[in-house]
Design an enzyme around this catalytic site. Sequence first.
Site, PDB file in Angstrom:
ATOM      1  N   GLY A  44       0.829  -1.195   0.000  1.00  0.00           N
ATOM      2  CA  GLY A  44       0.000   0.000   0.000  1.00  0.00           C
ATOM      3  C   GLY A  44       0.858   1.237   0.000  1.00  0.00           C
ATOM      4  O   GLY A  44       2.021   1.215   0.394  1.00  0.00           O
ATOM      5  N   GLY A  47       0.022   9.058   1.059  1.00  0.00           N
ATOM      6  CA  GLY A  47       0.571  10.257   0.459  1.00  0.00           C
ATOM      7  C   GLY A  47       2.040  10.459   0.760  1.00  0.00           C
ATOM      8  O   GLY A  47       2.759  11.065  -0.016  1.00  0.00           O
ATOM      9  N   PHE A  48       2.505   9.917   1.903  1.00  0.00           N
ATOM     10  CA  PHE A  48       3.856  10.244   2.348  1.00  0.00           C
ATOM     11  C   PHE A  48       4.728   9.018   2.577  1.00  0.00           C
ATOM     12  O   PHE A  48       5.908   9.162   2.873  1.00  0.00           O
ATOM     13  CB  PHE A  48       3.805  11.049   3.655  1.00  0.00           C
ATOM     14  CG  PHE A  48       2.739  12.095   3.652  1.00  0.00           C
ATOM     15  CD1 PHE A  48       2.705  13.069   2.674  1.00  0.00           C
ATOM     16  CD2 PHE A  48       1.749  12.102   4.616  1.00  0.00           C
ATOM     17  CE1 PHE A  48       1.727  14.046   2.670  1.00  0.00           C
ATOM     18  CE2 PHE A  48       0.756  13.071   4.624  1.00  0.00           C
ATOM     19  CZ  PHE A  48       0.755  14.041   3.641  1.00  0.00           C
ATOM     20  N   LEU A  51       3.686   1.011   2.785  1.00  0.00           N
ATOM     21  CA  LEU A  51       3.410  -0.085   3.703  1.00  0.00           C
ATOM     22  C   LEU A  51       3.984  -1.366   3.131  1.00  0.00           C
ATOM     23  O   LEU A  51       3.794  -1.662   1.943  1.00  0.00           O
ATOM     24  CB  LEU A  51       1.905  -0.264   3.896  1.00  0.00           C
ATOM     25  CG  LEU A  51       1.190   0.640   4.880  1.00  0.00           C
ATOM     26  CD1 LEU A  51      -0.306   0.386   4.804  1.00  0.00           C
ATOM     27  CD2 LEU A  51       1.673   0.362   6.292  1.00  0.00           C
ATOM     28  N   ASP A 177     -10.731  11.546  13.330  1.00  0.00           N
ATOM     29  CA  ASP A 177     -10.906  11.274  11.894  1.00  0.00           C
ATOM     30  C   ASP A 177     -11.548   9.914  11.657  1.00  0.00           C
ATOM     31  O   ASP A 177     -11.108   9.133  10.803  1.00  0.00           O
ATOM     32  CB  ASP A 177      -9.552  11.359  11.186  1.00  0.00           C
ATOM     33  CG  ASP A 177      -9.693  11.580   9.672  1.00  0.00           C
ATOM     34  OD1 ASP A 177     -10.770  12.068   9.233  1.00  0.00           O
ATOM     35  OD2 ASP A 177      -8.750  11.258   8.934  1.00  0.00           O
TER      36      ASP A 177
END
Length: 391
Positions: A44, A47-48, A51, A177
Amino acid sequence: MPPKARAAGKGKAPAKRKLAEEFPPGEILTDTAKKSWKLGAPIGQGGFGLLYLASDDASKAVGADAPYVVKVEPSDNGPLFSELKFYMRAAKPELIGAWIKSRKLKYLGVPKYWGSGLHEKGGKRYRFMVMDRFGTDLQKKFEQGGKRFPRKLVLQLGLKLLDILEYIHAHEYVHADIKASNLLLSHKNPNQVYLVDYGLAYRFSPDGVPKEYKEDPKRCHDGTIEFTSIDAHKGVTPSRRGDLEILGYCMIQWLCGRLPWEDKLQDPVYVRDSKLRCRDNIRDFMKSCFTTGSEPGEMAKFMEEVKSLGYTDKPDYQKLRGTLLQGLKSIGATDDDKLDFSVSVNGASPSAAKVRPLKMRPLQPSVICLPVESGFEFKNACTRSKTNCAG
């Protein structure tokens, strides 16, 4: 202009962020406890960072059944560092195990922290963290089911999330979130769900001293805009009541498919004002989401209870559980620990109304907040990118 809203669970890194370079399978990382972790294939990309599948057995190749994942990002980026602070304080296996035992739970949907450290390669430094491996996220399940979850399932998810939130709140943090793309099924047990991505987690009560209520235009609209709390829209730091408000929005969307303000997510002030109207008249909120007579009474009661909370109040988690359990009883169901995503199960979703925007009556004047650049990124609801822990 107001920031453009992003779709839940999607996004790109701001241009000033550095992206992690891909490591080859077999790379060995050593954490701060001198334990070695062997990387497998990448599974995976957020954005930064990336994985990877991982194993604590460095003597053999990492297989497709690896029980761990390692999240890696350049060391001068911020999101993983923010997550690490939460995991190191509140997600150690012994802490979670003790809570499960004391509360007589079957499991707790908080990912366990297994280690972290810094790794150098090619003259560059990377930060990494080792976590449990998970399966698919609930956003995919939601879309596969035609953007509806059965009522029984929604109430079960709400109960599991109350367990999770009570735990992280007791450890001085709020999540801020909550959404379907941040809820992942266990890799081994599809009837267990975990709340992930603590990049916005906030220590609301360091050393037992709650933060004071203070509106800050620079923080307006943090989170994911369709679900974020009214406090967050006003730039107030996250709180326990905010987590529960977000959970309420999620459950209602899972039941009816769409929240009334989703027609203008690109306009955060409109979204904020719509939520204020819904809070002021929860009965009309329910009518705007469901056909007449099919409104789930437990959802109205849940939102009324959240509405009654002060900024620093400790929620009555058991009362909220009782409300959701009463909802299960009303449809002849129980929390049987089986998460069935099929729409034909007992207690299917109430018939959804054609969600209509709320009538816009003038509110009291308030500050209109535009995105303010802070450090590396714009601080608004739309710039955080997500990392999917699915294997």
